[in-house]
Design a protein around this motif. Structure first.
Motif, mmCIF file in Angstrom:
data_model
loop_
_atom_site.group_PDB
_atom_site.id
_atom_site.type_symbol
_atom_site.label_atom_id
_atom_site.label_comp_id
_atom_site.label_asym_id
_atom_site.label_seq_id
_atom_site.Cartn_x
_atom_site.Cartn_y
_atom_site.Cartn_z
ATOM 1 N N GLU A 15 10.084 7.214 38.071
ATOM 2 C CA GLU A 15 11.351 7.968 37.951
ATOM 3 C C GLU A 15 11.970 8.056 39.336
ATOM 4 N N ASP A 16 13.234 7.644 39.471
ATOM 5 C CA ASP A 16 13.863 7.622 40.797
ATOM 6 C C ASP A 16 14.634 8.900 41.114
ATOM 7 N N GLU A 17 14.815 9.783 40.134
ATOM 8 C CA GLU A 17 15.540 11.025 40.423
ATOM 9 C C GLU A 17 14.532 12.104 40.819
ATOM 10 N N ASP A 65 11.148 5.630 33.415
ATOM 11 C CA ASP A 65 12.589 5.848 33.364
ATOM 12 C C ASP A 65 13.242 4.477 33.155
ATOM 13 N N GLY A 105 16.550 3.638 33.871
ATOM 14 C CA GLY A 105 17.445 3.285 34.988
ATOM 15 C C GLY A 105 16.749 3.460 36.322
ATOM 16 N N LYS A 150 17.311 12.152 28.083
ATOM 17 C CA LYS A 150 17.612 13.223 29.045
ATOM 18 C C LYS A 150 18.850 13.976 28.576
HETATM 19 CA CA CA Z 1 16.983 6.843 36.896
#
Ligand code: CA
Length: 231
Positions: A7-9, A51, A53, A100
């Motif tokens: 997950e990049d967030e 995730d 994205g 989400k």
């Molecule tokens: Ca993302």
């Protein structure tokens, strides 16, 4: 239980890492697809949360690469409902997905459900290619042709009916609210109403009944709650 979280967030990742650690999961957090693949190559994981994205590749691509060597259960995180269509359509062997925003508690519950299913399903881990899409039963899913068979007879389903029935097949004995069904089977859930779901379920039931009397009872109504698939 070792969980790979991709997950990049940071805000979402932090919340999830905290929730999973609270539940005694050992979490490895990767920010990119490549970092996830590197971690996966170096260590064995019991579960992966991907995730869709990501900065360098999509979660779907990460899953495809994981599937070359592993049948690890996968839960996708999606930001847009449109991505759900791609997950369903590609049949990458993901086990579930959540849209989400979600609550960390929901994620933990999904993980436990998937792990229970995969432990009940097969004692010995099967290679990814041989992993059955769904447990054997009166309803069979052909993921390549995107068809569902009832007692051996192919059901003539519309695209939405197919997606709806697939959500049921993948979540046996679990009450699904109309909102959950809308989220899973429609690209734009805001455009349709609860009545749309009811109409589609009525139509699916009629098609099941046409194949075999009583088959319509696979989908049961829980008044005020939603629908339940009992194979
Ligand atoms: Ca993302």
């Amino acid at each position: 239980m070792h969980v790979l979280l991709v997950e990049d967030e940071p805000a979402i990742a932090d919340t999830l890492v905290y929730a999973l650690k609270t539940e005694c999961f050992d979490v490895h957090h990767a920010l990119t697809g490549q970092a996830a693949l590197d971690a996966f190559a170096a260590k064995s994981f019991d579960f992966a949360i991907l995730d869709i994205g990501l900065p360098d590749m999509t979660g779907l691509e990460v899953c495809k690469k994981l599937r070359e060597s592993s049948s690890v259960p996968v839960l996708f995180l999606t930001a847009r409902d449109g991505e759900v269509d791609r997950i369903l359509g590609l049949e990458l062997g993901g086990d579930d997905y959540v849209t989400k925003p979600f609550s960390p508690r929901e994620i933990v519950a999904r993980i436990r459900a998937i792990l229970r299913r995969s432990q009940n399903g097969s004692a010995a881990p099967a290679p990814a290619a041989a992993k059955p899409e769904l447990p054997a039963g009166p309803l069979q899913h052909d993921p390549h042709a995107m068809r569902i068979h009832c007692h051996g007879t192919e059901l003539d389903l519309t695209a939405h009916e197919y997606k709806l029935l697939l959500v049921f097949l993948k979540n046996p004995r679990r009450v699904l609210s109309r909102d959950q069904l809308l989220d899973h089977a429609w690209a734009d859930p805001g455009a349709v109403t609860d009545r749309t779901i009811d109409a589609h379920i009525k139509s699916i039931r009629a098609k099941l009944r046409a194949v075999k009397a009583g088959a319509e009872d696979f989908i049961q109504t829980r008044r005020g709650l939603g629908y339940l698939f009992v194979p």
